[in-house]
Design an enzyme around this catalytic site. Structure first.
Site, PDB file in Angstrom:
ATOM      1  N   SER A 714      44.553 -58.634   0.372  1.00 41.94           N
ATOM      2  CA  SER A 714      45.734 -59.671   0.093  1.00 41.94           C
ATOM      3  C   SER A 714      46.932 -58.965  -0.487  1.00 41.94           C
ATOM      4  O   SER A 714      48.026 -59.545  -0.624  1.00 41.94           O
ATOM      5  CB  SER A 714      45.062 -60.441  -1.124  1.00 41.94           C
ATOM      6  OG  SER A 714      44.829 -59.784  -2.445  1.00 41.94           O
ATOM      7  N   LYS A 757      46.656 -66.409  -9.285  1.00 44.11           N
ATOM      8  CA  LYS A 757      48.027 -65.426  -9.010  1.00 44.11           C
ATOM      9  C   LYS A 757      49.364 -66.125  -9.263  1.00 44.11           C
ATOM     10  O   LYS A 757      50.090 -65.359  -9.865  1.00 44.11           O
ATOM     11  CB  LYS A 757      47.772 -65.167  -7.357  1.00 44.11           C
ATOM     12  CG  LYS A 757      46.385 -64.154  -6.955  1.00 44.11           C
ATOM     13  CD  LYS A 757      46.590 -63.983  -5.622  1.00 44.11           C
ATOM     14  CE  LYS A 757      45.384 -63.047  -5.125  1.00 44.11           C
ATOM     15  NZ  LYS A 757      45.115 -62.758  -3.797  1.00 44.11           N
TER      16      LYS A 757
END
Length: 828
Positions: A714, A757
């Site tokens: 990611s 996140k």
């Protein structure tokens, strides 16, 4: 003939001369004298003397110690009058002042032969029984009982040769008992043989039988001679068998035995006697187990095993090695709640209210529990689902299990499987091992007392594995709704139905849970809390809890919302609220200290007072500082403890085009860096990057903190941004963060942990978040108040990325920078 055994204690109390004089004063009863005594006229009214532990028979002489005030008064009045009293036995030996209902109503008229003052100051009387009476009614209660009585008719129903044969048999048996028993004096045999009266012979023997009071009273109440004879002979034969068995046991044991042998001999002898008398303590224990088993409802296959084991237990001596093993096993079978189920609360509104009271937010979990109750309410009988709450620490996974149990009205049992390395902890140990026990699952059900509790398996992602087996494999059967109705525990060795048990597992990370085990559970993700959620949790739950734990009243401490926000933002950096609770506890203790020192009576903490109690601020936003130079980008990372921001740093130095990567990056993350570099090389002309930058300069990628291992795809976008920034000399915008996987062909692929996140980005002061287009659905699921003030950009391809994240103006002309410091002549 008088009672040798009843007068034994008198001989100990009196001098030899006194006892001899008294003994000679008691006549031997002939048949005529016995008939005269037993057929003597019974008064219509008699003073009643209750006896605790003996029954008086006609013709028999016994001594009695008089201790109760009521009895002393009666004896005194009777001794001064005609010395005639009525003797009855009380039903319970330990009752000090029995009422009329606690007395047997058939007794014996007695003549007081002697009143004796003992050397210790107490009084005793020696009485001789006469005829038997029956109480019609009590006419006086104080100072002692007086009753209206009537004769108790007794029949002599055998005579002649039959009577002589019966008497001879009784005398022979009684004489053998006297000769075998070491506790009976030999004179008793002479006395028995000298008794000519059939009735008195039975009375004398009955008085000395080693039977209970109830049985002695029953003998007194028998109205026919033949029945009494048969009963007495039965007791004598049983006593004979006991004495013969005792003699056999004694003959088998050596004369010079040591202490251990002596103890064994005494136990065997006691056991043999108890078995004959039906008083065996081991058998009593088995009978108690059988009684408990009858009171419970067992499945048919369990009942068969239980009966078999109870029979084995009866045949196994107490000192046998496996006696305790069988006993414990039977107890476990009986104690388990095989068919005992608690009643579920199926009020959906009440369940929802309880869940809302205990936990703020967590809508997905609450919805799933309400759905389960709704289906259970309609279907009545269904298999319980296997749920797995996974998410960062401190978000309330364990406490949520308690709330669910309360909402459903089920018993709650929790045990941690984290660190378990022995498969037997789940399935149990086989009974061949010393100290064997069932597994933790069965133990929890026994503690709960019902077969449908809520069992929480905490930290299922931290189960270990070694040479003792793999506990996660043992959980495969437990956590499978299609299999756990026939769960097999190694200790029980019978199937147990776990299908009604609601299992809830908790985990921080799913990576370490085997795929087969994950497949058996319904995964419910508990994400981290937003700032607003933490504020509400602190106000509703944490502050009131800390007030109670620190001895403060609600009126003694006030913490403003602004103060709580400052504590959340500046003193904690977490997905859950565990550290927040600690910090609130520190505030409460600080105020409690001042109140206890009588400096103040109540406290109010404003946002400016926080540093007084908690010290300097611990966490600051590093975005502006970190991105002031080219080559630094902000990524978003997911950790087992929630979301976090991740800085990617890139720098160049003269060299030969090498790529150096530091910061404990995993293979996947290193590959992402190589992909990003390849992409930049392919787009160098469009981006204005001279080709010499890749051939005469080395690129160094570093991801702080260097001591923390990092891996995953990611960070691809953030790596690309950092490299593009250093090669184009354009700074990355300080309020932009990104996450996403990149490919060699320029595509941007979706990643996980979006909510964590996004929360981390919001905490760090990020304004714009760049995500893969296929993650847009994840953003839609986040609460609107959480993403308020954030701007999202979505990418399918990497091409538009640089225009979104890089400032327009470069710090230094990349052509000049990479050419000016090159040894060769710059290209035209």
């Amino acid at each position: 003939m008088h009672n040798y055994f009843g007068l034994k204690f008198l001989k100990e109390k009196l001098s030899d001369e006194e006892f001899d004089d008294f003994e000679q004063a008691i006549p031997l009863l002939s048949e005529e004298e016995e008939k005269k005594i037993t057929e003597s006229e019974i008064p219509e009214e008699l003073p009643i003397l209750p006896l605790k532990n003996t029954v008086l028979y006609p013709g028999v002489v016994i001594p009695i110690t008089v201790g109760r005030d009521r009895s002393l008064e009666l004896v005194k009045k009777a001794y001064e009058a005609d010395k005639t009293i009525g003797i009855v036995t009380q039903r319970k030996k330990d009752q000090e002042d029995p009422g009329p209902k606690e007395l047997y109503h058939v007794g014996t008229v007695a003549q007081i032969l002697k009143l004796i003052k003992m050397p210790d100051g107490s009084k005793s009387i020696v009485i001789q029984g006469k005829s038997v009476f029956e109480i019609e009614s009590f006419i006086q209660h104080d100072p002692y009982y007086v009753a209206r009585v009537k004769p108790y008719i007794y029949q002599q129903d055998i005579s002649g040769v039959e009577l002589d044969a019966a008497l001879r048999s009784v005398k022979e048996t009684a004489t053998q008992i006297v000769n075998l028993s070491p506790n009976i004096p030999s004179e008793a045999a002479i006395a028995i043989n000298n008794i000519n009266s059939p009735t008195f012979l039975l009375n004398f023997i009955s008085s000395n039988l080693n039977v209970s009071l109830d049985e002695k009273q029953h003998l007194l109440e028998i109205k026919t001679f033949s029945q009494k004879m048969e009963k007495v002979m039965g007791y004598l034969k049983k006593e004979m068998q006991v004495l013969n068995l005792s003699e056999e046991i004694r003959s088998k044991v050596k004369t010079d035995i040591d202490k251990q042998q002596k103890d064994f001999y005494l136990r065997q002898q006691l056991k043999a006697i108890q078995e004959e008398l039906g008083e065996d303590s081991e058998l009593e224990d088995v009978q108690k187990l059988r009684k408990r088993a009858k009171e419970k409802d067992f499945p048919e296959h369990v009942m068969k095993v239980l009966d078999k084991e109870l029979d084995r237990l009866e045949r196994t001596p107490a000192n046998a090695p496996n006696h305790g093993v069988i006993f414990n096993y039977v107890e476990w079978l009986i104690d388990l709640p095989w068919k005992n189920f608690s009643v579920d609360k199926l009020d959906l509104n009440a369940a929802r209210k309880i869940l809302d009271e205990d936990h703020y937010g967590l809508e997905k979990v609450k919805k799933r529990i309400v759905e389960y109750l709704a289906v259970l309410k309609l279907k009545k009988d269904m298999k319980a689902p296997i749920l797995c709450f996974h998410g960062p620490p401190g978000v309330g996974k364990t406490s949520l299990g308690k709330s669910i149990a309360r909402a459903m009205g089920r018993e709650f049992q929790r045990f941690s499987v984290g660190g378990l390395q022995d498969e037997a902890e789940i399935r149990g140990h086989r009974r061949t091992y010393i100290g064997a026990l069932p597994g933790r699952i069965i133990q929890s059900i026994k503690k709960a007392g019902t077969s449908n509790p809520l069992v929480m398996l905490d930290e299922i992602d931290k189960v270990g594995m070694n040479f003792r087996g793999d506990p996660t494999s043992a959980l495969l059967e437990v956590l499978d709704p299609e299999q756990n109705h026939t769960f097999y525990d190694n200790y029980l060795e019978v199937e147990y139905d776990l299908s009604k048990v609601l299992f809830i597992a908790t985990a921080n990370s799913l990576d370490t849970i085997p795929a087969a085990l994950r497949d058996r559970m319904e995964m419910i993700y508990l994400s981290g809390y937003t700032l607003e959620e933490k504020l509400q949790i602190a106000k509703k739950y944490l502050v009131p809890k800390q007030l109670v734990e620190n001895g403060l009243k609600k009126s003694q401490l006030r913490i403003s919302d602004k103060t709580l926000v400052k504590v959340i933002d500046g003193y904690t950096r977490e997905s859950g609220v565990r550290n927040l609770e600690r910090e609130i506890g520190s505030l409460a203790r600080g105020v409690a200290t001042k109140i206890a020192s009588e400096e103040i009576t109540k406290g109010s903490i404003g946002h400016k007072d926080v540093e007084t109690y908690l010290g300097k601020r611990k966490f600051f936003s590093e975005i502006a500082e970190r991105t002031t130079v080219p080559g630094v980008s902000t990524g978003l990372a997911w950790t087992p403890y929630g979301g976090d921001i991740l800085f990617i740093e890139a720098n160049v130095s003269r060299g030969s085009g090498k790529l150096n990567i530091t910061g404990q990056l995993g293979d996947v993350m290193k590959e992402s860096a190589m992909l990003a570099l390849s992409y930049l090389k392919s787009r160098s002309t469009d981006l204005g990057i001279p080709s010499s930058a890749f051939t005469h300069w080395d690129l160094h990628i570093h991801v702080p903190a260097g001591s923390v291992p990092k891996d995953g795809p990611s960070a691809g976008l953030a790596l690309l941004a950092a490299m593009a920034s250093i090669f184009t000399q354009r700074k990355v915008k300080s309020t932009v963060a990104m996450t996403g996987e990149i490919t060699l062909r320029g595509s941007v692929l979706p990643v996980g942990g979006i909510k964590e996140k996004v929360l981390a980005a919001g905490r760090a002061g990020i304004k714009t978040i760049i995500l893969p287009t296929r993650n847009e659905k994840d953003v839609d699921e986040i609460e609107k108040e959480v993403i308020k003030g954030l701007t999202f950009s979505y990418l399918d391809r990497m091409d538009p990325l640089l225009d979104l994240i890089l400032e327009k103006k470069s710090v230094t002309d990349p052509v000049r920078k990479f050419a000016a410091e090159k040894k060769d002549t710059p290209e035209a």
